[in-house]
Design a protein around this motif. Structure first.
Motif, mmCIF file in Angstrom:
data_model
loop_
_atom_site.group_PDB
_atom_site.id
_atom_site.type_symbol
_atom_site.label_atom_id
_atom_site.label_comp_id
_atom_site.label_asym_id
_atom_site.label_seq_id
_atom_site.Cartn_x
_atom_site.Cartn_y
_atom_site.Cartn_z
ATOM 1 N N GLU A 280 0.818 -1.215 0.000
ATOM 2 C CA GLU A 280 0.000 0.000 0.000
ATOM 3 C C GLU A 280 0.855 1.271 0.000
ATOM 4 O O GLU A 280 0.516 2.272 0.651
ATOM 5 C CB GLU A 280 -0.999 0.005 1.164
ATOM 6 N N LEU A 281 1.943 1.226 -0.765
ATOM 7 C CA LEU A 281 2.755 2.428 -0.918
ATOM 8 C C LEU A 281 1.997 3.457 -1.751
ATOM 9 O O LEU A 281 1.298 3.107 -2.710
ATOM 10 C CB LEU A 281 4.078 2.090 -1.606
ATOM 11 N N LEU A 282 2.155 4.705 -1.410
ATOM 12 C CA LEU A 282 1.488 5.770 -2.135
ATOM 13 C C LEU A 282 1.883 5.758 -3.610
ATOM 14 O O LEU A 282 1.046 5.984 -4.495
ATOM 15 C CB LEU A 282 1.820 7.125 -1.503
ATOM 16 N N ILE A 295 6.345 14.302 0.021
ATOM 17 C CA ILE A 295 6.966 14.069 1.330
ATOM 18 C C ILE A 295 6.413 12.801 1.953
ATOM 19 O O ILE A 295 7.166 12.006 2.549
ATOM 20 C CB ILE A 295 6.739 15.292 2.240
ATOM 21 N N GLU A 296 5.105 12.590 1.822
ATOM 22 C CA GLU A 296 4.514 11.355 2.347
ATOM 23 C C GLU A 296 5.121 10.131 1.657
ATOM 24 O O GLU A 296 5.471 9.145 2.309
ATOM 25 C CB GLU A 296 3.000 11.377 2.134
ATOM 26 N N PHE A 598 8.812 9.392 -10.209
ATOM 27 C CA PHE A 598 9.384 10.559 -10.891
ATOM 28 C C PHE A 598 8.747 11.851 -10.372
ATOM 29 O O PHE A 598 9.433 12.868 -10.207
ATOM 30 C CB PHE A 598 9.196 10.437 -12.396
ATOM 31 N N ARG A 599 7.449 11.820 -10.128
ATOM 32 C CA ARG A 599 6.796 13.008 -9.560
ATOM 33 C C ARG A 599 7.350 13.305 -8.163
ATOM 34 O O ARG A 599 7.562 14.475 -7.804
ATOM 35 C CB ARG A 599 5.281 12.794 -9.501
ATOM 36 N N MET A 600 7.569 12.255 -7.366
ATOM 37 C CA MET A 600 8.124 12.451 -6.024
ATOM 38 C C MET A 600 9.478 13.143 -6.109
ATOM 39 O O MET A 600 9.724 14.150 -5.424
ATOM 40 C CB MET A 600 8.267 11.097 -5.314
ATOM 41 N N TRP A 601 10.370 12.624 -6.960
ATOM 42 C CA TRP A 601 11.690 13.236 -7.094
ATOM 43 C C TRP A 601 11.563 14.690 -7.551
ATOM 44 O O TRP A 601 12.270 15.576 -7.058
ATOM 45 C CB TRP A 601 12.531 12.452 -8.093
ATOM 46 N N ALA A 602 10.683 14.925 -8.508
ATOM 47 C CA ALA A 602 10.564 16.287 -9.061
ATOM 48 C C ALA A 602 10.070 17.273 -8.011
ATOM 49 O O ALA A 602 10.614 18.387 -7.882
ATOM 50 C CB ALA A 602 9.623 16.264 -10.269
#
Length: 659
Positions: A280-282, A295-296, A598-602
């Motif tokens: 259940e990872l985001l 961040i989450e 990729f969105r998380m890194w960006a």
């Protein structure tokens, strides 16, 4: 049944609930006494050992278990010689009927053929000369085994079974066995020069007596072999091992306990991606469309325990043995083919370190042995100046560290899966203190595959792959030393990573390789997720800047340094579903994970630029962000992406680079 594993990471404590399985580090109710084994210490009086018995119902490191192999107490034959009972019984049994893969004797052999086998050896069986069993005795034993002359009469061996040994008998067998364990063979090498200090590894893993005897007799006398077998059984009694690790299924440090398997590579990769969804990872089940969601997602990544994440990378068994078939002809195991013998005038000092450790088996006392290997021991001269020494020395050092974890779990109940991310911290005398010989083996084997490994390179003659005869004998027909080296790559890199997942504490040289830049895995999902997770642990945690500082990159946050974030990559061209319908499940599971990552890194990069508008290796960063943008536009285009990636590119282009 379920169990809970507590995990401590970057100062945060979480609990991971697992379906009960020894392979996943869970323990059944019968092992509830594991953490409370009596008050005595290992160096205390023998009477304190009794409180440790019968409390372990499964193996260390959550290994798949079997019943301990029996102590050889088979009925013998009265007309067989004392030499037979001393030399042959351990492998062939008291009546010569064989056991497991060991054949019965004499079988269909006539007497001359029988003598030839005994005197010259065959397959894994050593040769025995007349000083060990003379010709007349050998002939009498042959006739007795054939049933000629007097009828054999069963003769019970009245020696007590190990579980019936009293404390003084255990103490005696431990002392005699340890002396034999350290006794050098004709080449000057002892069992202790390749294995753990006191055979705890062979006690934890359930090798039958016949295998231990067959291999020991190649080096030492039958009486010493018997003493070592007694030592191993005494260790099992001492620690109350009612179950031992299955030697065929146990692969120490294996993430998740056992490898992830499937019908083919596509199936395995889909199972890996499904594993991430089931957690259940985001990034797998949601949409990262804001800084807060990024961040989450980051926090979820930083709480992951890589040691619990099943992967298709299959780690080596403790030891392989060609005697059991060609599938076990393999140098990819833990036992070095190059013993580390005590150097001249160092024998007493070397084993004094062992004795201090066995009396008080702390991390510090193990590291004292580890740190003294180069100073107090020597290796075969043929590999001393060869890069292959990294392989053979690395195996021995890895074995020392891991057998210490075996002992720690037996003593304290502190298991591998519950160990903190940094195994030893910085108390070993170095600024960065976690020894990681696993990683250096992976690095060395990677170098073996490059064209300049062997031969003349820039005027320097290199010979990376010097193998001693024992190692050459384990190669498959037609296999080159380079092939054998390259086959070690994934498994030893994986062990190095789960040993120190952030690679921020690993000590040693060649520091530029700590990022694992050249280590990738064959599957889409595994290679993508593990490479990204490795980078996340290196650059996003509380110690994220530590690795950068060690590599001389302390001016710019590693998140904004292309040297690091370019490893959080994909250059994958996903398969065309029209032509590869079997890929649909894998792609369906994988695309959200990749696009959200990729969105998380960006988002995290953009936030970092708000705090410090400096970057390093700008062109690499821009190339990376453009790859992310193209991937998302192609496979998972969302309204958030255009503004996110276009804006990040503009911010990077305007950012300054250190002079």
């Amino acid at each position: 049944m379920k169990c809970t594993v507590d995990w401590h990471w970057i100062g945060v404590a979480i609990s991971v609930t697992l379906v009960a399985s020894g392979a996943l580090g869970c323990r059944g109710e019968s092992a509830s006494g594991l953490a409370d084994r009596g008050e005595g210490t290992l160096d205390g009086p023998p009477s304190q050992w009794a409180g440790r018995r019968g409390l372990i119902s499964d193996g260390v490191m959550g290994c798949p278990t079997i019943d301990p192999p029996p102590y050889n107490n088979e009925s013998g034959v009265s007309s067989l010689s004392a030499s037979f009972n001393e030399v042959c019984v351990a492998c062939h049994g008291g009546q010569g009927r064989g056991q497991g893969t060991i054949p019965g004797i004499p079988g269909q052999l006539d007497y001359p053929s029988f003598v030839d086998v005994v005197r010259t050896g065959r397959r894994g069986m050593p040769a025995f000369d007349a000083s060990e069993i003379d010709d007349a005795t050998l002939e009498a034993d042959y006739r007795a085994l054939r049933g000629e002359g007097d009828s054999p009469v069963a003769l019970e061996h009245f020696e007590a079974q190990p579980q019936d040994w009293n404390d003084s008998e255990i103490e005696e067998k431990m002392a005699n066995g340890l002396a034999a364990w350290r006794k050098p063979d004709e080449k000057g090498a002892a069992c202790a020069n390749c294995h753990s200090p006191d055979a705890i590894d062979l006690a934890v893993i359930g090798y039958p007596n016949a295998d231990i005897a067959r291999r020991a007799l190649l080096h030492i006398a039958p009486s010493d072999t018997r003493a070592i077998i007694d030592l191993i059984h005494a260790q099992r009694v001492r620690y109350g091992m009612t179950q031992v690790c299955d030697p065929l299924r146990f692969r120490p440090l294996q993430p998740g306990g056992e490898p992830l398997v499937g019908v083919d590579d596509v199936d395995i990769d889909a199972k890996f991606a499904q594993q991430l969804h089931d957690m259940e990872l985001l990034v797998a089940r949601g949409l990262v469309d804001s800084k807060e969601k990024a961040i989450e997602a980051r926090d979820q990544w930083l709480l992951l325990n890589p040691r619990l994440l099943r992967t298709s990378v299959t780690l080596p068994r403790w030891t392989e043995d060609r005697f059991h078939g060609m599938e076990h002809s393999n140098i990819n195991d833990w036992i070095s083919s190059v013993p580390r013998r005590p150097a001249q005038n160092m024998n007493d000092a070397w084993y004094a370190l062992h004795d201090a450790y066995l009396a008080d088996p702390t991390d510090q006392n193990m590291l004292a042995i580890y740190d003294a290997v180069d100073e107090m021991t020597v290796a075969d001269e043929s590999v001393v100046d060869s890069p292959s020494r990294i392989l053979f020395d690395g195996k021995y050092l890895s074995l020392l560290l891991t057998s210490h974890l075996f002992r720690e779990e037996l003593n304290e109940g502190k298991g591998w899966f519950e160990r903190p991310p940094v195994i030893y911290g910085t108390d070993s005398g170095e600024e960065y203190g976690t020894p990681n010989p696993f990683w250096w083996i992976g690095n060395a084997t990677l170098g073996a595959s490059v064209p300049y490994c062997n031969g003349n390179f820039g005027g320097e003659v290199r010979n990376c792959m010097v193998f001693p005869d024992d190692a050459l004998a384990e190669l498959l027909p037609g296999q080159t030393t380079r092939d054998a080296w390259s086959a070690l790559n994934h498994s030893w890199f994986m062990m190095g990573w789960v040993w120190d997942p952030g690679m921020v504490e690993t000590s040693g040289k060649n520091i530029n390789y700590l990022t694992g830049k050249y280590w990738s895995l064959p599957g889409y999902a595994e290679s993508f997720f593990i490479s990204n997770l490795r980078v996340a642990l290196q650059v996003l945690g509380e110690d994220g800047g530590q690795l950068a500082r060690r590599m001389g990159d302390g001016e710019v946050r590693p998140l904004l340094n292309g040297k690091y974030t370019t490893h959080a990559h994909t250059k994958f061209t996903l398969p065309d579903l029209d032509n590869n319908p079997q890929e649909e499940l894998r792609q369906t599971l994988l695309v959200p994970i990749m696009a959200n990552t990729f969105r998380m890194w960006a988002f995290l990069m953009r936030s970092a630029l708000d705090d410090d508008a400096r970057v390093q290796q700008k062109s690499e960063l821009l190339e990376q962000v453009n790859e992310w943008r193209v991937f998302n536009q192609t496979y998972d285009d969302r309204s958030v992406d255009k503004e996110l990636f276009d804006g990040l590119v503009q911010r990077i282009e305007r950012a300054e680079e250190p002079g």
